[in-house]
Design a protein around this motif. Structure first.
Motif, PDB file in Angstrom:
ATOM      1  N   TYR A   1      -2.726  11.093   3.853  1.00 33.36           N
ATOM      2  CA  TYR A   1      -1.406  10.994   4.476  1.00 33.36           C
ATOM      3  C   TYR A   1      -1.516  11.015   6.003  1.00 33.36           C
ATOM      4  CZ  TYR A   1       3.430  12.215   5.640  1.00 33.36           C
ATOM      5  OH  TYR A   1       4.685  12.235   6.170  1.00 33.36           O
ATOM      6  N   GLN A   2      -2.284  11.953   6.538  1.00 30.30           N
ATOM      7  CA  GLN A   2      -2.419  12.062   7.997  1.00 30.30           C
ATOM      8  C   GLN A   2      -3.131  10.846   8.579  1.00 30.30           C
ATOM      9  OE1 GLN A   2      -4.391  15.837   8.540  1.00 30.30           O
ATOM     10  NE2 GLN A   2      -2.460  16.993   8.535  1.00 30.30           N
ATOM     11  N   PHE A   3      -4.123  10.331   7.873  1.00 31.71           N
ATOM     12  CA  PHE A   3      -4.832   9.142   8.358  1.00 31.71           C
ATOM     13  C   PHE A   3      -3.869   7.966   8.478  1.00 31.71           C
ATOM     14  CE2 PHE A   3      -7.109   5.178   7.561  1.00 31.71           C
ATOM     15  CZ  PHE A   3      -8.078   5.233   8.544  1.00 31.71           C
ATOM     16  N   GLU A   4      -3.045   7.759   7.454  1.00 34.39           N
ATOM     17  CA  GLU A   4      -2.098   6.643   7.470  1.00 34.39           C
ATOM     18  C   GLU A   4      -1.023   6.833   8.540  1.00 34.39           C
ATOM     19  OE1 GLU A   4      -1.886   3.597   5.569  1.00 34.39           O
ATOM     20  OE2 GLU A   4      -3.975   4.235   5.664  1.00 34.39           O
ATOM     21  N   MET A   5      -0.540   8.062   8.709  1.00 37.69           N
ATOM     22  CA  MET A   5       0.472   8.307   9.721  1.00 37.69           C
ATOM     23  C   MET A   5      -0.098   8.132  11.124  1.00 37.69           C
ATOM     24  SD  MET A   5       3.232   8.760   8.112  1.00 37.69           S
ATOM     25  CE  MET A   5       4.249   9.224   9.519  1.00 37.69           C
ATOM     26  N   ASN A   6      -1.340   8.550  11.335  1.00 42.47           N
ATOM     27  CA  ASN A   6      -1.975   8.364  12.641  1.00 42.47           C
ATOM     28  C   ASN A   6      -2.161   6.880  12.950  1.00 42.47           C
ATOM     29  OD1 ASN A   6      -2.161  11.111  13.176  1.00 42.47           O
ATOM     30  ND2 ASN A   6      -4.186  11.297  12.270  1.00 42.47           N
ATOM     31  N   ARG A   7      -2.468   6.098  11.928  1.00 41.69           N
ATOM     32  CA  ARG A   7      -2.607   4.652  12.139  1.00 41.69           C
ATOM     33  C   ARG A   7      -1.271   4.049  12.574  1.00 41.69           C
ATOM     34  NH1 ARG A   7      -1.839   0.325   8.988  1.00 41.69           N
ATOM     35  NH2 ARG A   7      -1.544   1.562   7.111  1.00 41.69           N
ATOM     36  N   ALA A   8      -0.182   4.521  11.983  1.00 42.76           N
ATOM     37  CA  ALA A   8       1.144   4.025  12.361  1.00 42.76           C
ATOM     38  C   ALA A   8       1.484   4.404  13.804  1.00 42.76           C
ATOM     39  CB  ALA A   8       2.202   4.565  11.405  1.00 42.76           C
ATOM     40  N   LEU A   9       1.088   5.616  14.213  1.00 50.06           N
ATOM     41  CA  LEU A   9       1.368   6.052  15.578  1.00 50.06           C
ATOM     42  C   LEU A   9       0.586   5.230  16.594  1.00 50.06           C
ATOM     43  CD1 LEU A   9       1.449   9.933  15.098  1.00 50.06           C
ATOM     44  CD2 LEU A   9       3.389   8.387  15.442  1.00 50.06           C
TER      45      LEU A   9
ATOM     46  N   SER B   1      15.503  -4.240   5.808  1.00 45.62           N
ATOM     47  CA  SER B   1      14.393  -3.643   6.555  1.00 45.62           C
ATOM     48  C   SER B   1      13.598  -2.673   5.703  1.00 45.62           C
ATOM     49  CB  SER B   1      14.930  -2.920   7.792  1.00 45.62           C
ATOM     50  OG  SER B   1      15.572  -3.810   8.661  1.00 45.62           O
ATOM     51  N   LEU B   2      14.294  -1.874   4.891  1.00 45.87           N
ATOM     52  CA  LEU B   2      13.616  -0.864   4.078  1.00 45.87           C
ATOM     53  C   LEU B   2      12.690  -1.506   3.060  1.00 45.87           C
ATOM     54  CD1 LEU B   2      13.603   2.268   3.633  1.00 45.87           C
ATOM     55  CD2 LEU B   2      15.196   1.863   1.759  1.00 45.87           C
ATOM     56  N   LEU B   3      13.143  -2.563   2.396  1.00 46.79           N
ATOM     57  CA  LEU B   3      12.318  -3.220   1.387  1.00 46.79           C
ATOM     58  C   LEU B   3      11.083  -3.845   2.015  1.00 46.79           C
ATOM     59  CD1 LEU B   3      14.892  -4.961  -0.985  1.00 46.79           C
ATOM     60  CD2 LEU B   3      13.891  -2.694  -1.154  1.00 46.79           C
ATOM     61  N   SER B   4      11.295  -4.610   3.074  1.00 43.83           N
ATOM     62  CA  SER B   4      10.164  -5.309   3.682  1.00 43.83           C
ATOM     63  C   SER B   4       9.152  -4.341   4.287  1.00 43.83           C
ATOM     64  CB  SER B   4      10.670  -6.281   4.760  1.00 43.83           C
ATOM     65  OG  SER B   4      11.368  -5.585   5.774  1.00 43.83           O
ATOM     66  N   GLU B   5       9.629  -3.290   4.947  1.00 41.13           N
ATOM     67  CA  GLU B   5       8.710  -2.343   5.564  1.00 41.13           C
ATOM     68  C   GLU B   5       8.005  -1.472   4.528  1.00 41.13           C
ATOM     69  OE1 GLU B   5       7.757  -2.121   8.756  1.00 41.13           O
ATOM     70  OE2 GLU B   5       8.903  -3.971   8.972  1.00 41.13           O
ATOM     71  N   SER B   6       8.706  -1.088   3.462  1.00 43.36           N
ATOM     72  CA  SER B   6       8.073  -0.286   2.410  1.00 43.36           C
ATOM     73  C   SER B   6       6.929  -1.044   1.769  1.00 43.36           C
ATOM     74  CB  SER B   6       9.110   0.098   1.343  1.00 43.36           C
ATOM     75  OG  SER B   6      10.095   0.955   1.865  1.00 43.36           O
ATOM     76  N   ILE B   7       7.183  -2.307   1.442  1.00 39.51           N
ATOM     77  CA  ILE B   7       6.143  -3.129   0.820  1.00 39.51           C
ATOM     78  C   ILE B   7       4.993  -3.356   1.788  1.00 39.51           C
ATOM     79  CG2 ILE B   7       5.637  -5.423  -0.094  1.00 39.51           C
ATOM     80  CD1 ILE B   7       8.472  -5.484  -1.208  1.00 39.51           C
ATOM     81  N   SER B   8       5.314  -3.709   3.021  1.00 38.09           N
ATOM     82  CA  SER B   8       4.275  -4.007   4.003  1.00 38.09           C
ATOM     83  C   SER B   8       3.413  -2.791   4.310  1.00 38.09           C
ATOM     84  CB  SER B   8       4.930  -4.539   5.277  1.00 38.09           C
ATOM     85  OG  SER B   8       3.968  -4.767   6.284  1.00 38.09           O
ATOM     86  N   ASN B   9       4.044  -1.645   4.539  1.00 37.83           N
ATOM     87  CA  ASN B   9       3.285  -0.439   4.881  1.00 37.83           C
ATOM     88  C   ASN B   9       2.331  -0.031   3.773  1.00 37.83           C
ATOM     89  OD1 ASN B   9       4.502  -0.083   7.406  1.00 37.83           O
ATOM     90  ND2 ASN B   9       6.194   1.112   6.558  1.00 37.83           N
ATOM     91  N   ALA B  10       2.815  -0.012   2.535  1.00 36.52           N
ATOM     92  CA  ALA B  10       1.976   0.419   1.417  1.00 36.52           C
ATOM     93  C   ALA B  10       0.885  -0.602   1.113  1.00 36.52           C
ATOM     94  CB  ALA B  10       2.838   0.664   0.186  1.00 36.52           C
ATOM     95  N   ALA B  11       1.228  -1.891   1.157  1.00 40.22           N
ATOM     96  CA  ALA B  11       0.249  -2.933   0.845  1.00 40.22           C
ATOM     97  C   ALA B  11      -0.884  -2.938   1.867  1.00 40.22           C
ATOM     98  CB  ALA B  11       0.932  -4.296   0.799  1.00 40.22           C
ATOM     99  N   PHE B  12      -0.522  -2.875   3.137  1.00 39.59           N
ATOM    100  CA  PHE B  12      -1.535  -2.901   4.189  1.00 39.59           C
ATOM    101  C   PHE B  12      -2.391  -1.642   4.152  1.00 39.59           C
ATOM    102  CE2 PHE B  12      -3.084  -2.590   8.576  1.00 39.59           C
ATOM    103  CZ  PHE B  12      -3.556  -3.877   8.775  1.00 39.59           C
ATOM    104  N   GLY B  13      -1.762  -0.491   3.821  1.00 41.73           N
ATOM    105  CA  GLY B  13      -2.488   0.767   3.805  1.00 41.73           C
ATOM    106  C   GLY B  13      -3.635   0.781   2.814  1.00 41.73           C
TER     107      GLY B  13
ATOM    108  N   GLY C   1       3.171   8.206  -0.047  1.00 41.37           N
ATOM    109  CA  GLY C   1       3.927   9.176   0.735  1.00 41.37           C
ATOM    110  C   GLY C   1       3.998   8.804   2.204  1.00 41.37           C
ATOM    111  N   ALA C   2       2.869   8.366   2.767  1.00 44.21           N
ATOM    112  CA  ALA C   2       2.854   7.961   4.175  1.00 44.21           C
ATOM    113  C   ALA C   2       3.695   6.710   4.397  1.00 44.21           C
ATOM    114  CB  ALA C   2       1.422   7.726   4.635  1.00 44.21           C
ATOM    115  N   ALA C   3       3.567   5.726   3.504  1.00 50.06           N
ATOM    116  CA  ALA C   3       4.338   4.490   3.638  1.00 50.06           C
ATOM    117  C   ALA C   3       5.831   4.771   3.536  1.00 50.06           C
ATOM    118  CB  ALA C   3       3.911   3.486   2.565  1.00 50.06           C
TER     119      ALA C   3
END
Length: 256
Positions: free
Chosen positions: A13-21, A70-82, A111-113
């Motif tokens: 979770y922290q690794f993914e959140m740090n990547r987003a930051l 926005s929620l659908l596209s970002e949820s899919i993109s964040n989890a898929a890329f992660g 959880g991070a996505a």
């Protein structure tokens, strides 16, 4: 399965959140600016020339649809890329050899996505206030429905990340399927405004139930009964969980 390895979940979770930051401009600022343009064009410019829909001004009426877009596209993109990046870089083998099970991997990545998607949703709601006045009839239900939708489509994005074997495939389903379905799912109009035949056709669009459920949370009225919207979302979430369980059980599509 033994007890949950919370250290592993927290590390992922922290690794993914740090990547987003590290990529905050791309992850947060760009989607908010894009949605702001919709509010300017449809909410202020066009909305000021249109009448109310169900007693709600047009600018306020489209807020749930834009939020869901926005929620659908970002949820899919964040989890898929992660989950795709470890496959692409080869670090997925470190994850597979670590003492973690599929539930812990899923909790960390999804959880991070979901956290990133919900944060973006909150920012869009605050941004909408700058352009359109609105009220939320059922705030607790809105939060719950947003959370359910984010988790569901992060699971769906996780599946896409497991399935994809190139960066191009990561964008196929969000761009060619999810975005058109959202625009045709009542994001900018009520399906009750359509002829009877097309109202029936629209009910086969799963995004209609998502937008309708969120619109009910905002204004207490929707095209589809809230129980149906919730049931359809829960059914899709369970289907995604089943697919993820099968993928990890068989090892199919996890490795490069």
């Amino acid at each position: 399965m033994t007890g949950l390895n919370l250290h592993a979940v927290r590390a992922i979770y922290q690794f993914e959140m740090n990547r987003a930051l590290r990529t905050w401009a791309q992850s947060i600022i760009a989607p908010v600016l894009s949605t702001s343009l919709y509010f300017i064009v449809f909410g202020s410019a066009i909305g000021s020339r249109m009448g109310d829909i169900g007693g709600v001004s047009y600018g306020a009426y489209i807020i749930p649809g834009l939020l869901m877009l926005s929620l659908l596209s970002e949820s899919i993109s964040n989890a898929a890329f992660g989950i795709y990046m470890p496959k692409w870089s080869g670090t997925i083998y470190e994850l597979l050899s670590a003492p973690v099970n599929w539930v812990e991997v899923l909790l960390g990545y999804v959880g991070a996505a979901a956290t990133k998607s919900l944060t973006l949703g909150l920012l869009i709601l605050l941004t909408a206030r700058l352009f359109v006045p609105y009220e939320i009839a059922h705030p607790a239900w809105m939060v719950g429905f947003l959370f359910l939708t984010a988790i569901t489509f992060c699971l769906f994005g996780f599946i896409i990340g497991l399935w994809a074997d190139s960066f191009q495939k990561l964008q196929v389903i969000p761009l060619l399927i999810i975005t058109p379905l959202t625009f045709l799912g009542g994001a900018f109009y009520s399906i009750n405004m359509l002829p009877p035949l097309w109202q029936t056709v629209s009910l086969f669009n799963p995004v209609v139930y998502l937008i309708s459920g969120l619109r009910w949370a905002f204004y207490g009225a929707a095209d589809v009964h809230i129980a149906v919207s919730t049931g359809m979302t829960l059914a899709f979430m369970l289907a995604c969980l089943t697919v993820v369980w099968w993928v990890f059980k068989t090892g199919h599509r996890i490795r490069r």
